[in-house]
Scaffold this active site. Structure first.
Site, short mmCIF file in Angstrom:
data_model
loop_
_atom_site.label_atom_id
_atom_site.label_comp_id
_atom_site.label_asym_id
_atom_site.label_seq_id
_atom_site.Cartn_x
_atom_site.Cartn_y
_atom_site.Cartn_z
N GLU A 67 -150.41 62.50 110.16
CA GLU A 67 -149.41 61.67 110.82
C GLU A 67 -148.09 61.66 110.03
O GLU A 67 -147.01 61.69 110.61
CB GLU A 67 -149.96 60.24 110.97
CG GLU A 67 -149.26 59.41 112.00
CD GLU A 67 -150.06 58.14 112.34
OE1 GLU A 67 -151.13 58.27 112.95
OE2 GLU A 67 -149.61 57.05 111.98
N GLU A 123 -146.42 64.80 110.71
CA GLU A 123 -145.89 64.76 112.07
C GLU A 123 -144.56 64.00 112.10
O GLU A 123 -143.59 64.43 112.74
CB GLU A 123 -146.90 64.10 113.01
CG GLU A 123 -146.45 64.13 114.47
CD GLU A 123 -147.36 63.31 115.39
OE1 GLU A 123 -148.42 62.84 114.94
OE2 GLU A 123 -146.97 63.14 116.56
#
Lengths: 393, 596
Positions: free
Chosen positions: B283, B286
């Site tokens: 994450e 990302e």
């Protein structure tokens, strides 16, 4: 009717075409003067709870709020009551005048008539009258408008805080009190909410002064009261009578000669048996009166052909359905009372179970959230205590 | 400071601030008034009427939860009148409740049962209303079972759903004897906007709302010799499980829990915290990739702010309520689902097990995780990635069933692969924890330095304030991240869906320019999850939170990217963050659902 000994009055229904003059005269008076007149007149809320009207207006006037509201409670839902419909159809200007004076005193710009859904047929005529009335207010330079809000048929919405919830678009459920409407009412703003009849009476007080009102009635029950008379009577209808009569006199006048009980104040009121007629005064004084009850004014006469079990069953059926269902004593209590009397009648429970039910009714009276649940005990206990054998056999 | 009001309760003088209720004033002098509809987290309803007290000189009783104190009040909480009324009210509630206690899932944990036993509600009570009622038992949801016959209409669930969660999946319909708690058009829970968060379950005083239990399925798997049963435990379970086993709130029981799981017979006892660390890597990368695409490539198809995706209640909420924002949700799966996908691939390979014979169980503080595991998106291993989800409460029940004396268990350690985790993973269990963990890693990836907070504790994102914001300025980044030089990374943390809704409405209105938002569906984050031990209260959640941050401090490794097993899994299996394997196993996309 030969022995017509009760004074029939014509204060409310007399059509007086002087709204403009009365309003013009009243609106220029000081707020204190008007409130003092209302207080000294002894006028108490005609919806049934009997709160002094002048004090209600004063409290609301004194409470700060960005906006304030005047609401006319026309959600006349008590079984056996039909007087407000008549007042609104024959003398609506008196009610509106009362609202306008109240608005001026408390500082409200907006008022509402919360009209019972079943009275929808009154709306076209009322709207016409409102247009005329608004024109009159403009002429008198009072910035106040009244709108009609139509209820949807729930009995509980006649309870003032449930009525506010309903107007706010929510489920019509009573609120916790405090705060009271004078502090936080409609939209949480200080609100005066008065019964139709109460507002109509204020008009008479503005016109004739507080003394004339005060001269009628007895002790703390002053003025006249509009009664909805139904049941076993040859002359059902709406009658304006002086407050403070005994039930005996009432029955002498309105009964069919065979009255065994009178239900005073509708399903949420008290049932008075024949033997207590002469000791019962219709008014706020004394314990067993029918007027300190929601929507006072309902007088249902039952003659000896009536089964008081059926009468009670009918009331309980009504409460089981009309409880908002929010609080335990009312939601479950009403069901238990209904099933309980059925079980006793069928012999499934011993007659002593009635005592447990009387206890339950008392618990409901002292624990329910609003007047509905609290007053179920009135009819239940008075019928069961006075007609116990009819409940069993 | 408002004025002090003096009153007497049961003849004891007490002085409290104006506006205090009688109930709270009584608490102050250690007088317990029984309640049912009252809950610390919710607005006052005053509808059960159990808490009625007597005011001397007053005919009617007063609801102590709703009634503010007044000067000179004389309150009696235990007079004959009060006790009689209270017993009647409890009898009434019992009469409309299907009181089949011995077969009830909440047996022994039911507030109505407790009260009826306290007030000795005997057989001479009122007529049982259940045979006269038309009631529904909704068994369709994978998470929550709603049994109307047990409902006492206290409306705690409705207030929870509306006030704390802004979901309003539950509401009141009908009146009088027909009045009930129901959903939109009385549809089953799985067909309505319900997020499965289970906050209603946490607050239901009876067995009307409970989790769907999978205990028997799990026992069956454990007792099946052909099956290799893998269990993972979420971060917030270890700091709350003790409560359900007789320990006070805030006890860290990680070692005992691992020992108990092994005793129960799980073949591999592993940790969701491992995949929490993995979530941070995926994450976090990302986020950095999105920042690069937006700031450098000016790619308008890439959305910021990015929101977290770990909370399945939140994911279902956004699917229903803000479907136009689904592209903002991180594509990284939740730690539970990353774990599930890896268990039946990477882990199966490592221990040489047949994934078809593997049963993957998770222990979660959450009821929405049961729904998440059932999602069609969650089968990237080729099998159902997580077979059964147990709540913290269910695990406690299994431990009791197995006759294990939990408190005396010696501490034990997780199995070695997918069992090691960092402090950053533990704090996933608290609101703000994912944000803090992500910042610890992302900041270091970008600058090569540790986050500029003492002892790595990013205090601005901690705590229980509804919405918290923190800005971190990036200075002197590593050459690869030069485009972030001087950028103020704006973050926001919200817990409870009402707060989430406020944040998303601000984003929609263009009134918020965050880069990264952490949202947890439950108050306090997972530590206050719908699968956690009952009761819950601000105080209990505070204790659990303290335990979580303590567990973090006690860890040698505090940053996800320093977890050696994480380093290993990238070397041996995943190759790189956001790489091919990651996309196959660890990322997903959600699609919108209608509001009604």
């Amino acid at each position: 009717m030969s022995k017509k000994n009760l004074k029939r009055l014509d204060l409310i229904f007399k059509n007086e075409f002087d709204t403009e003059a009365i309003l013009a005269k009243t609106l220029v008076r000081s707020h204190d003067e008007i409130i003092n007149d209302l207080i000294s007149s002894g006028l108490k809320g005609r919806g049934g709870a009997g709160f002094p009207t002048g004090l209600k207006w004063k409290l609301t006037a004194d409470n700060p709020g960005d906006e304030k509201y005047v609401i006319c409670n026309a959600d006349e839902g008590e079984p056996g009551t039909f007087k407000d419909r008549e007042i609104l159809s024959s003398v609506p200007h008196k009610v509106l005048a009362g609202m306008a004076v109240c608005a001026k005193i408390i500082g409200a710009k907006k008022g509402f008539i919360y009209l019972r859904g079943e009275y929808k047929f009154l709306v076209p005529e009322l709207n016409k009258i409102l247009d005329e009335f608004h024109a009159l207010l403009d002429k008198l330079d009072l910035a106040f408008r009244v709108a009609i809000f139509l209820g949807s048929g729930a009995y509980i919405c006649g309870e003032e805080s449930a009525l506010f919830e309903s107007m706010e678009g929510k489920r019509g459920e009573p609120r916790n009190k405090p705060p009271f409407p004078a502090q936080k009412g409609y939209k949480n703003m200080p609100t005066v909410i008065n019964n139709v009849e109460t507002l109509a009476h204020t008009y008479s007080i503005f016109k004739y002064g507080p003394e004339k009102f005060r001269d009628l009635g007895v002790k703390d029950s002053r003025g006249s009261k509009v009664f909805s008379v139904s049941g076993d009577t040859p002359i059902p209808g709406i009658y304006e009578l002086e407050f403070g009569m005994t039930l005996q006199k009432f029955v002498d006048d309105f009964g069919d000669g065979d009255a065994k009980a009178v239900q005073v104040g509708g399903a949420s009121g008290f049932c008075v048996p024949r033997k207590k007629f002469s000791k019962t005064v219709i008014g706020y004084q004394g314990k067993l009166t029918g007027v300190s009850l929601p929507t006072g004014g309902s007088m249902m006469i039952f003659n000896s052909s009536r089964s008081m079990y059926n009468v009670l069953h009918n009331y309980l059926d009504f409460f089981v359905e009309e409880s908002c269902g929010q609080c335990t004593p009312c939601r479950v209590g009403t069901q238990q009372l209904l099933l309980g009397v059925e079980a006793v009648k069928k012999g499934e429970k011993p007659s002593s179970y009635l005592d447990k039910l009387l206890d339950l009714a008392e618990t409901m009276r002292i624990t329910a959230k609003c007047g509905l649940g609290q007053s179920v005990a009135n009819s239940f206990s008075s019928i069961v205590e006075n007609f116990r054998e009819e409940m069993i056999y | 400071m408002s004025e002090k009001i003096n009153l007497r309760i049961d003849n004891i003088a007490v002085s409290v601030t104006e506006g205090t209720t009688i109930l709270d004033a009584a608490k102050k002098i250690n007088i317990r008034i029984p309640t049912l509809c009252y809950h610390e987290d919710l607005c006052v309803a005053g509808n059960c009427r159990v808490c009625m007290v007597e005011q001397v000189g007053s005919d009617r009783l007063l609801p102590s939860c709703a009634m503010p104190v007044a000067e000179g009040m004389e309150i009696l909480t235990n007079s004959l009148k009060v006790r009689n009324a209270r017993k009647k009210i409890i009898e009434l509630l019992v009469s409309e409740h299907r009181a089949e206690c011995t077969t009830c899932y909440k047996n022994g944990k039911c507030e109505l049962q407790e009260l009826s036993s306290e007030y000795i509600v005997g057989e001479d009570g009122f007529i049982d209303l259940i045979p006269f009622k038309d009631y529904t038992i909704d068994l369709f949801s994978p998470s929550i079972i709603k049994d109307d016959s047990k409902c006492i209409r206290c409306q705690r669930c409705i207030r929870t759903c509306a006030e704390l969660q802004s979901v309003s999946a539950l509401t009141v319909s009908h009146k009088g004897d027909q009045m009930k708690v129901t959903s939109f058009f009385e549809k089953p829970m799985y067909e309505v906007v319900c997020t499965n968060c289970g906050q209603c379950v946490n607050r239901c005083p009876t067995g009307a709302l409970t989790e769907r239990t999978y205990i028997d399925h799990v026992w069956a798997a454990i007792n099946d010799d052909r099956k290799h049963v893998v269990v993972q435990t979420a971060p917030a379970v270890r700091i709350a499980l003790g409560e359900a086993l007789g320990m006070p709130p805030g006890e860290i029981v990680t070692g005992k829990m691992v020992a108990a799981l092994r005793r129960l017979g799980f073949d591999s006892v592993l940790d969701t915290n491992f995949t929490a660390d993995l979530t941070i890597i995926e994450e976090g990368n990302e986020l950095l990739q999105r920042l690069k695409k937006v700031l450098v490539d000016k790619d308008e198809s890439v959305k910021l702010p990015m929101t977290t995706s770990c909370s399945p209640g939140w994911v279902k909420f956004i699917e229903h309520v803000f479907p136009e924002f689904l592209e903002h949700v991180s594509t990284a799966k939740s730690p539970q689902q990353m774990f599930g996908a890896l268990a039946k691939t990477f882990y199966a390979e490592r221990i040489d097990a047949d994934p078809a014979e593997m049963v993957s169980v998770s222990v979660m503080p959450c009821t929405a995780k049961k729904f998440e595991a059932d999602r069609p998106e969650m089968r990237s291993s080729g099998y159902k990635d997580v077979d059964y989800v147990l709540t913290t409460r269910e695990l406690a029940l299994m431990i009791k069933q197995a006759g294990i004396d939990f408190t005396s268990l010696p501490d034990d350690d997780y199995d070695s692969i997918m069992g090691v985790s960092s402090g950053a993973a533990v704090i996933f269990g608290a609101t703000g924890g994912v944000m803090e963990a992500a910042l610890r890693t992302a900041y270091e990836v970008v600058t090569g330095r540790e986050v500029p907070f003492e002892n790595l504790n990013i205090e601005p994102v901690r705590g229980m304030d509804n919405v918290r914001e923190a800005t971190i300025k990036i200075e002197n980044p590593l050459p690869d991240w030069a485009f972030l030089d001087g950028v103020e990374l704006k973050t926001c943390v919200a817990h409870g869906l009402s707060n989430a809704k406020k944040v998303m409405e601000a984003v929609r209105a263009g009134a918020a320019d965050y880069h990264f938002i952490e949202i947890m569906a439950c108050p306090g984050g997972c530590l206050g999850g719908g699968g956690q031990p009952i009761p819950t209260s601000p105080e209990i959640r505070e204790k659990r939170s303290e335990a979580i941050y303590l567990e973090d401090e006690l860890k040698v490794i505090r940053k996800s990217h320093e977890n050696p097993e994480i380093v290993m899994i990238y070397e041996k299996f995943l190759k790189e963050p956001l790489g091919h394997k990651s996309h196959e196993l660890l990322h997903t996309h959600y699609k919108g659902r209608s509001r009604y």
